[in-house]
Design an enzyme around this catalytic site. Structure first.
Site, mmCIF file in Angstrom:
data_model
loop_
_atom_site.group_PDB
_atom_site.id
_atom_site.type_symbol
_atom_site.label_atom_id
_atom_site.label_comp_id
_atom_site.label_asym_id
_atom_site.label_seq_id
_atom_site.Cartn_x
_atom_site.Cartn_y
_atom_site.Cartn_z
ATOM 1 N N GLY A 183 57.607 -69.557 -60.086
ATOM 2 C CA GLY A 183 56.974 -69.138 -58.838
ATOM 3 C C GLY A 183 58.008 -68.447 -57.967
ATOM 4 O O GLY A 183 59.032 -67.971 -58.465
ATOM 5 N N ALA A 209 60.257 -69.544 -55.864
ATOM 6 C CA ALA A 209 61.612 -70.101 -55.902
ATOM 7 C C ALA A 209 62.242 -69.898 -57.276
ATOM 8 O O ALA A 209 63.393 -69.454 -57.378
ATOM 9 C CB ALA A 209 61.574 -71.582 -55.536
ATOM 10 N N HIS A 240 45.093 -78.995 -45.506
ATOM 11 C CA HIS A 240 44.880 -77.706 -44.842
ATOM 12 C C HIS A 240 43.508 -77.679 -44.178
ATOM 13 O O HIS A 240 42.517 -78.045 -44.803
ATOM 14 C CB HIS A 240 44.995 -76.590 -45.879
ATOM 15 C CG HIS A 240 45.089 -75.228 -45.285
ATOM 16 N ND1 HIS A 240 44.027 -74.625 -44.678
ATOM 17 C CD2 HIS A 240 46.120 -74.363 -45.201
ATOM 18 C CE1 HIS A 240 44.416 -73.433 -44.238
ATOM 19 N NE2 HIS A 240 45.673 -73.255 -44.546
ATOM 20 N N SER A 285 42.531 -68.508 -45.776
ATOM 21 C CA SER A 285 43.789 -68.394 -45.047
ATOM 22 C C SER A 285 43.685 -68.843 -43.594
ATOM 23 O O SER A 285 42.722 -68.563 -42.894
ATOM 24 C CB SER A 285 44.255 -66.952 -45.064
ATOM 25 O OG SER A 285 45.319 -66.806 -44.158
ATOM 26 N N ARG A 339 48.391 -77.319 -38.536
ATOM 27 C CA ARG A 339 47.453 -77.724 -39.571
ATOM 28 C C ARG A 339 47.063 -79.188 -39.503
ATOM 29 O O ARG A 339 45.891 -79.531 -39.663
ATOM 30 C CB ARG A 339 48.075 -77.438 -40.941
ATOM 31 C CG ARG A 339 48.215 -75.965 -41.156
ATOM 32 C CD ARG A 339 48.839 -75.649 -42.478
ATOM 33 N NE ARG A 339 48.718 -74.215 -42.705
ATOM 34 C CZ ARG A 339 49.241 -73.581 -43.741
ATOM 35 N NH1 ARG A 339 49.923 -74.254 -44.623
ATOM 36 N NH2 ARG A 339 49.069 -72.292 -43.879
ATOM 37 N N HIS A 352 46.619 -79.426 -49.836
ATOM 38 C CA HIS A 352 47.041 -78.043 -49.981
ATOM 39 C C HIS A 352 48.519 -77.902 -50.329
ATOM 40 O O HIS A 352 48.920 -77.054 -51.110
ATOM 41 C CB HIS A 352 46.753 -77.335 -48.653
ATOM 42 C CG HIS A 352 47.358 -75.994 -48.537
ATOM 43 N ND1 HIS A 352 47.098 -74.999 -49.444
ATOM 44 C CD2 HIS A 352 48.215 -75.468 -47.645
ATOM 45 C CE1 HIS A 352 47.768 -73.924 -49.094
ATOM 46 N NE2 HIS A 352 48.472 -74.177 -48.025
ATOM 47 N N GLU A 367 58.683 -75.788 -53.193
ATOM 48 C CA GLU A 367 57.847 -76.944 -52.846
ATOM 49 C C GLU A 367 58.296 -78.211 -53.579
ATOM 50 O O GLU A 367 58.017 -79.322 -53.132
ATOM 51 C CB GLU A 367 56.375 -76.632 -53.162
ATOM 52 C CG GLU A 367 55.409 -77.646 -52.569
ATOM 53 C CD GLU A 367 53.944 -77.331 -52.872
ATOM 54 O OE1 GLU A 367 53.666 -76.232 -53.386
ATOM 55 O OE2 GLU A 367 53.082 -78.182 -52.591
#
Lengths: 258, 640
Positions: B44, B46, B268, B286, B332, B403, B427
């Site tokens: 991903g 990272a 989220h 979003s 959030r 999320h 993450e």
């Protein structure tokens, strides 16, 4: 409120491995909510198969939001099924009716060998990107992002091409199994931008030649555009072809100078 | 006694720490870099950025992904944008302000030094991604456009339509692909990590399972980077992609890497509500939609009228009412809990009364349909495909869903886990978001770790190891790990029970969601901690995996992942139980203010909980890293 569809007949391609000949098998889903997605219907069928001690049907899928490009099914002969500009994972059962007979096959293309059942190997796409689908920019050496203003229409056009999710529907839909839409979308994205100019012609040349090692030739059927879940226009193919032609001339010029 | 954790934060003033670290860091000569091998797991943001940059520097890199291509990683699904302290809008942004917003947004449970570094390198990320050809949105004059996001009062979010994650991931993927083409990176696709191997206390490599052939093989290196994402799928229903899992981090944990703050999970606020029992995942819309959409529910529980027919006086725009200065852009965790409270009161909308409205009628009246379409068109289309309703005419229905996970492998300032030579990025680590992540900060952190942090810090570890051979894959530790992995997968096939891995996943997810989801209580968590081990025992006795282990078998892959979710789930609940306070995404009903907001206990819990494997998640040992705040005042978070 959700309605329920009844008696869906599925004819699904089963193939135990790349060398197996493969065959269609017929399954019946007695009842499914029309709110379910197409892939949730397959999940449900797989749960039943596992309960019956049978091997689940293998299919590629991941984000289920239409963006990762992993899902890949020919549904009734159409790449990603009947809904336009929609990847398989975003197709919902409300597009079908009770008693429907649905034929599900893997992507059909010589460059995408079948791994198992409905899953194919699309690594040829990675090879194309590796050959030139990038802008060389060493980490840490970039100038300030606002140093090169890019007119909004240019940035927007680049973005239109960059939206490609690399699913392979264009190849599966093409009678020639050509990958020109995929390859050209990347060429257009990078060649339209000022940052991409330094490698513009080299990129067009190496990507197209790498593509030709794996895929069939484009004869302007336009099936790719119709199947593309991101509605990428075949105009990008014209742009890439133009750059490829120029690349061939320029490269001759460079050679003559050596 | 708990083990002392050394976070290795450099001395000196906050703003100088990263630059002085870089000045003092040990370097590897360019000609020597090729003598080192680094394994990167996950491709991903990272992972791809780390692998590409390390290869660019000259290290030999082996990159692993369980996907068919690195481009499929779930970073691709991020929609809204990426934060950076560029202050291009001249609205008062700065590195310090981004740092401060992130610390405050994380409810004062993140490390100051890490967060400040993140804010510093955020500006480099935008430069780097633009140079790579990421087509960010622009103004007509050709300069970059920004928008605002939750938890900030400046416009610092860069975006590419509603597909920012896609464009950034493709940018990083293309840099990775370039290195694969040049031979700097060897790419192993459809290969899943099944164990981490240590030799003499250092990371020595990994054991992977080839998903096509089922073959289990070992790969050795001088250092290993895990960039394998978060564990939000522990809840079963989440916005994560179907194959997101905790296995790599969990297997590292079992080999000695501490797992930090597993109870910090982000729910989220704007996801499409569940519509039926077949639902396999939830879809996020979003957060950027909250720039122009207004959140409301009817005031009356028995409201039968359709949204458009409900007059203003019968609507409760609860976010605007409760948090006037941030309004619909409240962070959030706060927005999610407010939605939950509304639905729990019976004010929910939709056929199952399980959502709140996100209404664009005012935005369409103010800006015109074309502008709204330009900003959010693809999101509106996506909503219509899934929910079957047209959001230009009817408000969207939204409900919170799992999320992102702020918790993850404990890492020090250098992103090294408690196992020397084993790094965690993106993450997968716990480091930068505290107890709650702000919108558009995940992409920032993934790329910061991969492009701008790891390439420095790994050199510091490798430099003293010059001319030290790569451990042999014939070492007994590798052989033992291979054998254990083979036995584990054969074991799943041999149980011969009656329930599929998906069935167990749904059940374990339900327990975790009910008791360790948006609201937690001591009683609920204790219940979960009695139900989870019982269900796990059933899993071990009653699992049914059909097919075989010698060819591609998605049911078998899933069994391994669900096994690890069970163990993680227990640790999540234990962490939530032990943390007797509310902070960010961790809301304990016992600890709240009179107005129902999170009530922190800074005297007792201003620390990171880093769990140490003991052979069973139910008996894992809780270690502590105290958090010191020298530059911001610990304050009660207020968005009123």
């Amino acid at each position: 409120m959700s309605n329920h569809l009844k008696d869906i007949i599925l004819k699904i391609w089963r193939q135990n491995g790349p060398k197996d000949t493969g065959h269609f098998e017929t399954y019946k889903v007695d009842e499914i909510s029309d709110e379910a997605s197409f892939l949730e219907m397959l999940d449900y069928l797989n749960e039943q198969l596992i309960t019956d001690g049978k091997e689940a049907i293998v299919f590629d899928h991941d984000c289920r939001e239409g963006i990762c490009g992993t899902c890949s099914l020919m549904i009734n002969g159409q790449a990603h099924g009947p809904e336009r500009s929609t990847a398989t994972c975003q197709l919902h059962m409300r597009k079908f009716s009770s008693g429907a007979e649905i034929v599900i096959e893997p992507w059909r293309a010589a460059a995408f060998p079948i791994i198992k059942d409905l899953m194919v190997d699309r690594s040829a796409f990675d090879r194309i990107i590796e050959s030139g689908g990038f802008i060389t920019s060493v980490t840490g050496g970039a100038p300030d992002a606002n140093l090169i203003p890019i007119p909004k229409p240019v940035a927007d056009s680049a973005m239109d091409s960059a939206e490609c999710i690399g699913c392979g529907a264009c190849v599966a839909a093409c009678p020639n199994g050509a990958a020109n839409l995929f390859t050209s979308a990347k060429i257009a994205h990078l060649n339209l931008l000022p940052q991409g100019q330094a490698e513009r012609y080299k990129r067009a040349e190496s990507m197209i030649e790498k593509m030709d090692e794996y895929f069939g030739s484009c004869t302007n059927h336009g099936e790719c555009e119709a199947a593309c879940p991101k509605e990428i226009s075949i105009d990008v193919i014209a742009l890439a072809n133009a750059d490829y032609r120029k690349a061939k001339l320029k490269n001759r010029k460079f050679i003559s100078r050596i | 006694m708990s083990t002392q954790l050394n976070s290795k934060i450099p001395a000196g003033p906050l703003g100088d720490k990263w630059s002085s670290y870089k000045e003092d860091v040990k370097l590897v000569n360019p000609n020597n870099k090729r003598k080192f091998k680094v394994i990167v797991v996950g491709t991903g943001l990272a992972g791809a950025s780390a692998a590409a940059t390390l290869a660019e520097l000259g290290y030999q890199v082996d990159a692993f992904t369980f996907h068919d291509s690195p481009r499929r990683a779930h970073s691709i699904a991020a929609q809204g944008g990426i934060n950076a302290a560029k202050n291009y809008q001249g609205d008062g942004d700065s590195v310090h302000r981004l740092f401060h917003d992130t610390i405050k947004g994380g409810d004062f449970r993140a490390r100051e030094a890490n967060v400040h570094r993140l804010a510093e390198v955020s500006v480099n990320i935008i430069d780097q991604m633009v140079a790579q050809g990421v087509p960010f949105a622009r103004e007509y004059g050709g300069l970059l456009d920004n928008r605002s996001f939750g938890g900030a009062q400046v416009s610092r979010t860069f975006y590419a339509r509603g597909q920012t994650g896609q464009q950034l991931l493709l940018g990083a993927y293309q840099q990775l692909a370039r290195q694969v083409g040049l031979g700097g990176v060897r790419l192993f696709n459809r290969s899943e990590l099944v164990d981490v191997v240590t030799v003499e206390g250092r990371a020595a490599g990994i054991v992977v399972r080839d998903l096509i052939t089922g073959e289990v093989t070992s790969h050795a290196a001088h250092a290993v980077v895990l960039a394998t994402g978060g564990y939000g799928n522990a809840f079963f229903l989440s916005t994560n992609a179907m194959s997101c899992n905790v296995t790599a981090a969990w297997r590292a944990h079992r080999k000695g890497a501490y797992f930090a703050n597993p109870c910090y999970t982000q729910i989220h606020p704007t996801c499409i509500p569940q519509s039926d029992e077949f639902q396999s995942k939830l879809t996020l819309m979003s957060e950027s939609l909250r720039n122009d959409g207004r959140v409301w529910v009817p005031k009356n529980q028995d409201e039968k009228r359709s949204a458009a027919d409900i007059p203003e006086e019968d609507r409760d725009y609860y976010l605007e009412r409760l948090y006037p200065s941030y309004g619909n852009l409240a962070p959030r965790d706060i927005s999610s809990r407010a939605a939950k409270r509304a639905v729990d009161k019976g004010l929910g909308v939709g056929p199952l009364k399980n959502g709140v409205y996100l209404d664009f009628a005012d935005a369409i009246a103010r800006l015109g349909k074309d502008v709204v379409k330009e900003r959010y068109g693809n999101l509106f289309d996506m909503y219509e495909r899934i929910a079957g309703e047209n959001p230009y005419d009817m408000p969207m229905r939204m409900y919170p869903a799992s999320h992102y996970t702020m918790g993850g492998l404990w890492v020090d300032y250098e992103l090294m886990t408690s196992i020397p030579g084993l790094y965690a990025a993106g993450e997968a680590n716990f480091s930068d978001h505290g107890a709650n992540r702000l919108g558009a900060s995940a992409l920032m952190q993934g790329l910061a770790d991969g492009y701008f942090v790891l390439p420095y810090t790994i050199g510091n570890y490798l430099a003293p190891m010059l001319n030290k051979a790569i451990p042999s894959v014939d070492h007994p530790e590798f052989k033992a790990a291979e054998l254990a992995a083979r036995e584990r997968f054969t074991g799943y096939l041999n149980i011969g029970g009656t329930r599929s891995p998906d069935w167990f996943h749904r059940e374990v997810g339900k327990i975790i969601w009910d008791y360790c989801g948006m609201e937690r209580t001591e009683q609920g968590l204790e219940k979960a901690l009695s139900e989870l081990p019982a269900l796990y025992d059933e899993f071990k006795k009653d699992l049914r995996v059909t097919g075989n282990g010698e060819s591609l078998n998605q049911t078998l892959e899933k069994a391994g992942r669900v096994d690890d979710f069970f163990q993680l789930g227990m640790l999540m609940c234990r962490d939530a139980l032990e943390r007797q306070e509310s902070c960010g995404g961790h809301f304990r009903a016992e600890y709240q203010t009179e107005e129902g907001e999170a009530l922190r206990d800074d005297d007792k819990f201003c620390h990171v909980a880093a769990w140490e494997w003991s052979g069973d998640p139910m008996t894992a040992k809780r270690n502590i890293e105290e958090l010191e705040f020298e530059n911001v005042h610990l304050a009660t978070r207020s968005y009123k």
